[in-house]
Design a protein around this motif. Structure first.
Motif, PDB file in Angstrom:
ATOM      1  N   LEU A 104       0.845  -1.188   0.000  1.00  0.00           N
ATOM      2  CA  LEU A 104       0.000   0.000   0.000  1.00  0.00           C
ATOM      3  C   LEU A 104       0.886   1.245   0.000  1.00  0.00           C
ATOM      4  N   CYS A 105       0.741   2.070  -1.038  1.00  0.00           N
ATOM      5  CA  CYS A 105       1.546   3.290  -1.126  1.00  0.00           C
ATOM      6  C   CYS A 105       1.168   4.229   0.029  1.00  0.00           C
ATOM      7  N   PRO A 106       2.146   4.728   0.797  1.00  0.00           N
ATOM      8  CA  PRO A 106       1.842   5.606   1.937  1.00  0.00           C
ATOM      9  C   PRO A 106       1.151   6.906   1.549  1.00  0.00           C
ATOM     10  N   LYS A 107       1.299   7.334   0.290  1.00  0.00           N
ATOM     11  CA  LYS A 107       0.724   8.616  -0.112  1.00  0.00           C
ATOM     12  C   LYS A 107      -0.656   8.472  -0.748  1.00  0.00           C
ATOM     13  N   CYS A 108      -0.774   7.633  -1.778  1.00  0.00           N
ATOM     14  CA  CYS A 108      -2.035   7.529  -2.515  1.00  0.00           C
ATOM     15  C   CYS A 108      -2.915   6.380  -2.044  1.00  0.00           C
ATOM     16  N   ASN A 109      -2.375   5.491  -1.176  1.00  0.00           N
ATOM     17  CA  ASN A 109      -3.125   4.341  -0.655  1.00  0.00           C
ATOM     18  C   ASN A 109      -3.571   3.380  -1.745  1.00  0.00           C
ATOM     19  N   GLU A 110      -2.852   3.362  -2.857  1.00  0.00           N
ATOM     20  CA  GLU A 110      -3.121   2.401  -3.921  1.00  0.00           C
ATOM     21  C   GLU A 110      -2.146   1.228  -3.787  1.00  0.00           C
ATOM     22  N   VAL A 111      -2.553   0.056  -4.279  1.00  0.00           N
ATOM     23  CA  VAL A 111      -1.702  -1.133  -4.228  1.00  0.00           C
ATOM     24  C   VAL A 111      -0.740  -1.090  -5.407  1.00  0.00           C
ATOM     25  N   ARG A 112       0.502  -0.735  -5.128  1.00  0.00           N
ATOM     26  CA  ARG A 112       1.506  -0.587  -6.172  1.00  0.00           C
ATOM     27  C   ARG A 112       2.883  -0.951  -5.628  1.00  0.00           C
ATOM     28  N   VAL A 113       3.870  -0.978  -6.520  1.00  0.00           N
ATOM     29  CA  VAL A 113       5.253  -1.166  -6.091  1.00  0.00           C
ATOM     30  C   VAL A 113       5.716   0.131  -5.437  1.00  0.00           C
ATOM     31  N   VAL A 114       6.241   0.024  -4.228  1.00  0.00           N
ATOM     32  CA  VAL A 114       6.694   1.191  -3.465  1.00  0.00           C
ATOM     33  C   VAL A 114       8.221   1.168  -3.404  1.00  0.00           C
ATOM     34  N   PHE A 115       8.832   2.308  -3.732  1.00  0.00           N
ATOM     35  CA  PHE A 115      10.291   2.366  -3.833  1.00  0.00           C
ATOM     36  C   PHE A 115      10.915   3.137  -2.678  1.00  0.00           C
ATOM     37  N   ASP A 116      12.094   2.679  -2.289  1.00  0.00           N
ATOM     38  CA  ASP A 116      12.909   3.393  -1.313  1.00  0.00           C
ATOM     39  C   ASP A 116      13.791   4.391  -2.061  1.00  0.00           C
ATOM     40  N   CYS A 117      14.395   5.299  -1.321  1.00  0.00           N
ATOM     41  CA  CYS A 117      15.238   6.326  -1.930  1.00  0.00           C
ATOM     42  C   CYS A 117      16.662   6.199  -1.407  1.00  0.00           C
ATOM     43  N   PRO A 118      17.676   6.273  -2.288  1.00  0.00           N
ATOM     44  CA  PRO A 118      19.065   6.167  -1.838  1.00  0.00           C
ATOM     45  C   PRO A 118      19.630   7.454  -1.237  1.00  0.00           C
ATOM     46  N   ARG A 119      18.885   8.564  -1.298  1.00  0.00           N
ATOM     47  CA  ARG A 119      19.375   9.809  -0.700  1.00  0.00           C
ATOM     48  C   ARG A 119      19.490   9.648   0.815  1.00  0.00           C
TER      49      ARG A 119
END
Length: 316
Positions: A208-223
């Protein structure tokens, strides 16, 4: 890449031994690791390879369907292919097979209840309920499913995801895999082969995407600054690709005001944009994935992009 090199070496060996009228042993070793298109192509090389492909169960224990076959694969064809495993199918990877339906998938699952890897991204003919029924069937067995990839299945909602996670969590081995979970970076995901997904310590590819609450692939950030914000922070950038653009080269989040123009229209962060070589005409780079758009410039150092090349009459 390793499979391609093995095929090249094996084919060379076959040519060298063709005068003897037999196939080189290396060719038979490669068969079990080939995607479906290459496997079917190998069956047309010679009689011995055709017999190995048709009569041996081993090459059919892991069925991987990618383009161009994915565009033509139907329920009936899939059932015929899966039947060659004699109920021992372990891996089923269907990449963007739009013609596969719930009935077709369930038929394969019923005949092969020991499947441990089920990857069906972009199979738009499938429904969330159909995927749940398939997973419920697989969860009845002791080992159960070890890897599930369903990104692109239409109308997947939170309640569907929760049911899928329930069936996956019944397997204690999967809980151990999840404990080794590694960050998922966008640029690595684009290059990751579907059947290597478990290397990231992830059983299922979507959440579950933390922003849009849609079921999608959620990515981490290397920053580093994004890592410090934490996963649960409202200011963090851990979200799906539809909520925030990410660099094609390094996977960093890119603010709208920092988007740079590229030849291939992919997203690049300012740092990667500066480092990549530019077209001699338009001064735009293209990402590594689209390096085929670079055309060597006649009489000068560097290259021109295919867009500028088509517009110019001075280059052949």
């Amino acid at each position: 890449m390793e499979i391609a090199k093995s095929m090249e070496l094996a084919t060379l060996s076959h040519k060298q031994s063709s005068f003897a009228g037999t196939s080189h042993e290396a060719l038979f070793l490669v068969l079990a690791y080939l995607p479906l298109f290459e496997l079917l192509s190998m069956s047309e090389v010679c009689r011995s390879l055709r017999d190995a492909v048709e009569k041996d169960v081993l090459p059919w224990l892991n069925i991987i369907v990618e383009r161009p076959l994915s565009l033509r694969l139907s329920d009936e064809i899939l059932m015929k292919i899966a039947s060659k495993a004699n109920g021992r199918l372990r891996t089923l990877v269907l990449m963007y097979c739009a013609k596969i339906t719930d009935d077709g998938l369930q038929g394969v699952i019923d005949q092969n209840p020991l499947i441990s890897k089920l990857h069906i991204p972009g199979c738009t003919g499938l429904t969330p309920d159909g995927v749940i029924r398939a997973l419920q069937k697989l969860s009845d067995f002791q080992d159960g499913l070890k890897s599930l990839w369903i990104n692109g299945i239409a109308n997947m909602k939170k309640e569907h995801l929760e049911r899928l996670q329930f069936y996956l969590q019944t397997n204690q081995k999967l809980q151990q895999i999840q404990q080794k979970r590694r960050p998922l970076l966008y640029h690595n995901y684009r290059r990751l082969q579907a059947y290597r997904w478990e290397e990231l310590g992830r059983v299922i590819d979507v959440e579950l995407c933390p922003k849009c609450n849609e079921v999608r692939v959620v990515f981490d950030c290397p920053r580093e600054e994004c890592k410090r914000k934490g996963e649960n922070s409202m200011t963090g950038c851990r979200m799906c690709m539809f909520c925030i653009p990410r660099c094609e080269e390094c996977g960093k989040c890119v603010e709208t005001g920092d988007l740079e123009e590229t030849v291939c229209a992919d997203t690049l962060c300012p740092d990667c944009w500066i480092q990549l070589p530019k077209c001699n005409f338009c001064n735009k780079p293209c990402c590594t994935q689209h390096a085929n758009m670079q055309i060597a410039s006649t009489g000068s150092i560097g290259w021109i992009c295919s867009v500028c090349h088509d517009k110019s009459d001075d280059f052949e």
